[in-house]
Design an enzyme around this catalytic site. Structure first.
Site, mmCIF file in Angstrom:
data_model
loop_
_atom_site.group_PDB
_atom_site.id
_atom_site.type_symbol
_atom_site.label_atom_id
_atom_site.label_comp_id
_atom_site.label_asym_id
_atom_site.label_seq_id
_atom_site.Cartn_x
_atom_site.Cartn_y
_atom_site.Cartn_z
ATOM 1 N N CYS A 176 -3.824 -8.370 3.092
ATOM 2 C CA CYS A 176 -3.382 -8.375 4.481
ATOM 3 C C CYS A 176 -4.568 -8.742 5.361
ATOM 4 C CB CYS A 176 -2.840 -7.000 4.865
ATOM 5 S SG CYS A 176 -4.095 -5.680 4.751
ATOM 6 N N HIS A 231 -9.310 -0.467 -1.673
ATOM 7 C CA HIS A 231 -9.042 0.151 -2.967
ATOM 8 C C HIS A 231 -8.625 -0.892 -4.010
ATOM 9 C CE1 HIS A 231 -8.427 4.429 -1.172
ATOM 10 N NE2 HIS A 231 -9.679 4.185 -1.491
ATOM 11 N N CYS A 237 -9.809 -1.211 9.697
ATOM 12 C CA CYS A 237 -8.703 -2.085 10.069
ATOM 13 C C CYS A 237 -8.312 -1.820 11.526
ATOM 14 C CB CYS A 237 -7.505 -1.826 9.157
ATOM 15 S SG CYS A 237 -6.019 -2.742 9.654
ATOM 16 N N HIS A 255 -6.300 11.140 1.347
ATOM 17 C CA HIS A 255 -6.495 9.700 1.454
ATOM 18 C C HIS A 255 -7.595 9.423 2.470
ATOM 19 C CE1 HIS A 255 -5.728 5.469 2.403
ATOM 20 N NE2 HIS A 255 -5.097 5.394 1.248
ATOM 21 N N GLU A 310 -8.079 7.160 4.661
ATOM 22 C CA GLU A 310 -7.606 6.846 6.012
ATOM 23 C C GLU A 310 -7.184 8.104 6.748
ATOM 24 O OE1 GLU A 310 -3.832 4.854 8.246
ATOM 25 O OE2 GLU A 310 -4.471 3.863 6.394
ATOM 26 N N THR A 345 -1.266 4.134 8.028
ATOM 27 C CA THR A 345 -0.791 2.748 8.092
ATOM 28 C C THR A 345 -0.209 2.251 6.784
ATOM 29 O OG1 THR A 345 -2.949 1.794 7.529
ATOM 30 C CG2 THR A 345 -2.489 2.165 9.870
ATOM 31 N N CYS A 350 2.289 -0.510 10.502
ATOM 32 C CA CYS A 350 1.564 -1.640 9.910
ATOM 33 C C CYS A 350 2.526 -2.712 9.417
ATOM 34 C CB CYS A 350 0.689 -1.145 8.761
ATOM 35 S SG CYS A 350 -0.106 -2.473 7.837
ATOM 36 N N SER A 385 -2.869 3.383 -2.272
ATOM 37 C CA SER A 385 -1.642 4.026 -1.809
ATOM 38 C C SER A 385 -0.506 3.021 -1.670
ATOM 39 C CB SER A 385 -1.896 4.730 -0.472
ATOM 40 O OG SER A 385 -0.712 5.293 0.047
#
Length: 314
Positions: free
Chosen positions: A12, A41, A96, A124, A126, A164, A194, A223
């Site tokens: 992305c 990841h 991001c 996680h 994030e 996200t 997202c 994830s």
């Protein structure tokens, strides 16, 4: 064997930006460049950057004094930012922009006097970063059942934000549970979810309905890649998450005439092509791409990497 590729799949815009930041930092400042946590990841991406001179660390104390330091695409807490500043490290932030947007939304809701509920998975990177970017009361939930256990009165003003790598589909049940439980609740428009996560999940659902076997290229600690594998299985086809072509098991393919392939948002297209090549070595193949959304999103790089006279510090 017919091979059908999902569209979109793989990198992305946030991942492209993060990898570009590390590569350009190496070009501009020279090796080594230190990256806190895996930049994304995917082991292949990490190994490729390591070969170019990137060094990945989990703690800033592992970074030599004055070394150029990159924060990963997942984002970091304010405590990490402050630690970097205290150490005097020149930092390039590869968070991001969509993750940064979640941080900003959380702070805005908090400033409105609302208690923030973060929909996401504990542990996680994030989520850890987001929890550390919102300086107030934040509650983490990952299921509708968890909403029922929140220690908050029904009339508490609430706002929710989401990790996200969760899609509109992933969060729908949790958001509905929040709306049923609380009388004063706001959250971002679904368009703020997202785009890449939603697009890849929608494409894999469509793909799963046309194939006998589905392969998801991505790392076990990704994830969004794990969720793609779950969706394939939910659609009723055998679906396997594989890190690379070497993980493909010939017995999966016995009697199978149509194979679908997709890739998580942190998996490079080169891995997909290697899987196709591996399948081709088992017999004749025909490759096509399922019609889908063509993404043209691009995110700007930090000024330090595009302005000749800028310093590495952010």
């Amino acid at each position: 064997m017919r091979i059908i590729l999902a569209q979109p799949r793989g990198f992305c815009a946030g991942v492209v930006r993060a990898v570009d930041i590390v590569e350009r930092a190496l070009e501009k400042f020279g090796a080594p460049v230190f990256v806190r946590h895996e930049i994304v990841h995917n082991r292949r991406v990490v190994q490729s950057l390591e070969a170019k001179g990137a060094r990945f660390v989990e703690e800033l104390d592992e970074v030599p004094p004055g070394a150029v330091t990159v924060f990963s695409a997942h984002g970091v807490s304010r405590a990490v930012e402050q630690h970097a500043a205290a150490l005097g490290l020149p930092v390039l932030d590869a968070t991001c922009p969509l993750v940064s947007k979640v941080h900003a939304e959380g702070r805005r809701y908090l400033a409105q006097g609302r208690t923030v509920v973060l929909i996401g998975h504990a542990g996680h990177p994030e989520v850890e970063g987001t929890l550390g970017q919102i300086p107030g009361e934040v509650h983490l939930v990952d299921t509708a059942d968890a909403v029922a256990r929140l220690p908050l009165p029904a009339d508490r003003p609430i706002a929710y934000v989401t990790q996200t790598t969760l899609s509109v589909d992933d969060t729908r049940a949790v958001i509905e549970a929040l709306r049923q439980r609380f009388t004063d609740i706001v959250g971002p428009d679904t368009r703020d979810i997202c785009y890449a996560t939603q697009n890849r999940q929608s494409s894999v659902r469509a793909l799963a309905r046309q194939v006998e076997l589905l392969l998801v290229v991505g790392s076990a600690n990704s994830s969004n890649s794990n969720r793609l594998q779950e969706i394939g299985s939910e659609e009723g086809v055998p679906c396997y998450l594989i890190p690379d072509a070497g993980a493909v098991q010939p017995e999966w393919l016995r009697g199978v005439e149509t194979v679908g392939i997709t890739a998580g948002a942190s998996a490079p297209e080169s891995l997909v092509q290697e899987v196709i090549a591996a399948l081709g070595r088992l017999g004749p193949i025909e490759v096509s791409t399922l019609p889908g959304i063509i993404e043209d999103v691009q995110f700007k790089l930090p000024a330090a990497l595009v302005e000749p006279e800028a310093s590495a510090a952010s």
